[in-house]
Design a protein around this motif. Structure first.
Motif, PDB file in Angstrom:
ATOM      1  N   ILE A 295       8.575   6.213   0.481  1.00 20.00           N
ATOM      2  CA  ILE A 295       7.405   5.709   1.200  1.00 20.00           C
ATOM      3  C   ILE A 295       7.215   6.362   2.569  1.00 20.00           C
ATOM      4  CG2 ILE A 295       7.451   3.496  -0.021  1.00 20.00           C
ATOM      5  CD1 ILE A 295       8.579   2.204   2.530  1.00 20.00           C
ATOM      6  N   GLY A 296       8.106   7.312   2.919  1.00 15.89           N
ATOM      7  CA  GLY A 296       7.820   8.107   4.108  1.00 15.89           C
ATOM      8  C   GLY A 296       8.757   7.967   5.280  1.00 15.89           C
ATOM      9  N   PHE A 297       9.985   7.493   5.057  1.00 18.37           N
ATOM     10  CA  PHE A 297      10.938   7.309   6.154  1.00 18.37           C
ATOM     11  C   PHE A 297      12.306   7.858   5.757  1.00 18.37           C
ATOM     12  CE2 PHE A 297       7.683   4.092   6.489  1.00 18.37           C
ATOM     13  CZ  PHE A 297       7.343   4.112   7.839  1.00 18.37           C
TER      14      PHE A 297
ATOM     15  N   ARG B 130       0.832  -1.211   0.000  1.00 15.57           N
ATOM     16  CA  ARG B 130       0.000   0.000   0.000  1.00 15.57           C
ATOM     17  C   ARG B 130       0.866   1.261   0.000  1.00 15.57           C
ATOM     18  NH1 ARG B 130      -3.124  -3.333   3.465  1.00 15.57           N
ATOM     19  NH2 ARG B 130      -2.221  -2.422   5.357  1.00 15.57           N
ATOM     20  N   LEU B 131       1.924   1.257   0.807  1.00 12.07           N
ATOM     21  CA  LEU B 131       2.812   2.414   0.841  1.00 12.07           C
ATOM     22  C   LEU B 131       3.480   2.635  -0.516  1.00 12.07           C
ATOM     23  CD1 LEU B 131       4.633   2.062   4.295  1.00 12.07           C
ATOM     24  CD2 LEU B 131       3.032   3.848   3.612  1.00 12.07           C
TER      25      LEU B 131
ATOM     26  N   LEU C 178      13.669  -2.807   6.363  1.00 17.16           N
ATOM     27  CA  LEU C 178      12.214  -2.916   6.530  1.00 17.16           C
ATOM     28  C   LEU C 178      11.808  -3.963   7.556  1.00 17.16           C
ATOM     29  CD1 LEU C 178      11.216  -2.772   2.748  1.00 17.16           C
ATOM     30  CD2 LEU C 178      10.939  -0.942   4.431  1.00 17.16           C
ATOM     31  N   ASN C 179      12.768  -4.496   8.297  1.00 14.77           N
ATOM     32  CA  ASN C 179      12.456  -5.545   9.274  1.00 14.77           C
ATOM     33  C   ASN C 179      12.315  -5.014  10.686  1.00 14.77           C
ATOM     34  OD1 ASN C 179      15.421  -5.112   9.340  1.00 14.77           O
ATOM     35  ND2 ASN C 179      15.320  -6.667  10.935  1.00 14.77           N
ATOM     36  N   HIS C 180      12.809  -3.809  10.935  1.00 19.69           N
ATOM     37  CA  HIS C 180      12.878  -3.373  12.336  1.00 19.69           C
ATOM     38  C   HIS C 180      11.770  -2.389  12.723  1.00 19.69           C
ATOM     39  CE1 HIS C 180      15.187   0.436  11.358  1.00 19.69           C
ATOM     40  NE2 HIS C 180      15.497  -0.293  10.306  1.00 19.69           N
ATOM     41  N   LEU C 181      10.648  -2.459  11.990  1.00 18.01           N
ATOM     42  CA  LEU C 181       9.425  -1.793  12.438  1.00 18.01           C
ATOM     43  C   LEU C 181       8.268  -2.745  12.168  1.00 18.01           C
ATOM     44  CD1 LEU C 181       8.184   0.947   9.940  1.00 18.01           C
ATOM     45  CD2 LEU C 181       9.605  -0.984   9.305  1.00 18.01           C
TER      46      LEU C 181
ATOM     47  N   GLU D   8       2.315   2.278   7.975  1.00 19.22           N
ATOM     48  CA  GLU D   8       1.474   3.350   7.472  1.00 19.22           C
ATOM     49  C   GLU D   8       1.259   4.447   8.507  1.00 19.22           C
ATOM     50  OE1 GLU D   8      -1.586   1.397   4.412  1.00 19.22           O
ATOM     51  OE2 GLU D   8      -1.247   0.175   6.201  1.00 19.22           O
ATOM     52  N   ASP D   9       1.215   4.086   9.801  1.00 20.87           N
ATOM     53  CA  ASP D   9       0.996   5.087  10.838  1.00 20.87           C
ATOM     54  C   ASP D   9       2.172   6.053  10.957  1.00 20.87           C
ATOM     55  OD1 ASP D   9      -1.430   3.956  11.422  1.00 20.87           O
ATOM     56  OD2 ASP D   9      -0.740   2.867  13.198  1.00 20.87           O
TER      57      ASP D   9
END
Length: 238
Positions: free
Chosen positions: A194-196, A42-43, A151-154, A160-161
């Motif tokens: 994607i926002g990070f 989705r992101l 992408l594994n440590h969240l 999305e939040d």
């Protein structure tokens, strides 16, 4: 006198620019249509990426599931996903990682988003007895793959939040580690989109800091804080 562009012409030009920008982006294939894979899809879709997903053979009505939880993503077979992807994300449960076709990943950038977590996976003797990070183990399954740990440590519920626009003072950081600097840069650009805030953590061995039980796992950190933890872990490891 220069003719003023009409609103329609400006809109046409804007769309052409957007289409060109999207076309320049890598196509993403995700192994795993669970909560992590679909949240990431989705992101990526929101950021304008082309996304394909493949799931477990036991998942029934996968097309319907993806149409509901990740509309816009394409459902593909494993072979088709690999053939059509520039970047492959492995987002399956850790115990299912051997079922992924690693031997087909020659030359591909592969993001290992898996986690070995004994409370969930049970103890796996081969992993417990191996001094390497889990991503180094996976990289050994196909040394021709350009493997990156990220992408594994969240948690999937944070994806999305916590995603925020570039420049936000509260933007969360995600690390990228791998032995291929160009592959790290490609994944870092995706993470930014994607926002990070991406943080380059260097070689794949540094991925130990991102694993469960280590300092960066599950924590909301700024880029500066995450850089500090990665550096401290490198010092300890040395």
């Amino acid at each position: 006198m220069r003719r003023r562009e009409s609103a329609r012409e400006r809109e046409r030009a804007r769309r052409a620019d957007e289409e060109e920008h999207v076309a320049d982006r890598p196509r993403i294939g995700i192994f795993g249509a669970g909560k992590v894979g679909t949240a990431l899809a989705r992101l990526l879709l929101d950021a304008g990426y082309e996304v394909a997903l493949t799931g477990s053979p036991r998942q029934t009505a996968l097309d319907l599931l993806v149409a509901v939880v990740a509309p816009g993503a394409r459902v593909a077979t494993a072979d088709d996903l690999v053939a059509g992807a520039d970047v492959i994300v492995v987002a399956v449960p850790f115990g299912k990682a051997p079922s992924v076709p690693w031997d087909a990943f020659d030359g591909r950038i592969v993001v290992d988003a898996t986690n070995y977590w004994p409370p969930v996976d049970g103890h796996i003797a081969e992993i417990d007895d191996d001094p390497r990070t889990t991503s180094e183990v996976h990289a050994g399954w196909n040394p021709a793959a350009r493997l990156v740990k990220s992408l594994n440590h969240l948690g999937y519920h944070d994806m999305e939040d916590d995603a925020l626009p570039a420049g936000s003072p509260l933007r969360r950081a995600l690390a990228v580690v791998g032995d291929d600097a160009e592959a790290r840069a490609v994944v870092a650009a995706i993470i930014d989109d994607i926002g990070f805030d991406p943080v380059d953590g260097g070689a794949l061995v540094n991925g130990c800091a991102l694993e469960p039980g280590h300092p960066a796992f599950g924590r909301e950190l700024s880029a500066t804080e995450l850089e500090g933890l990665l550096e401290a872990e490198r010092v300890v490891a040395a």
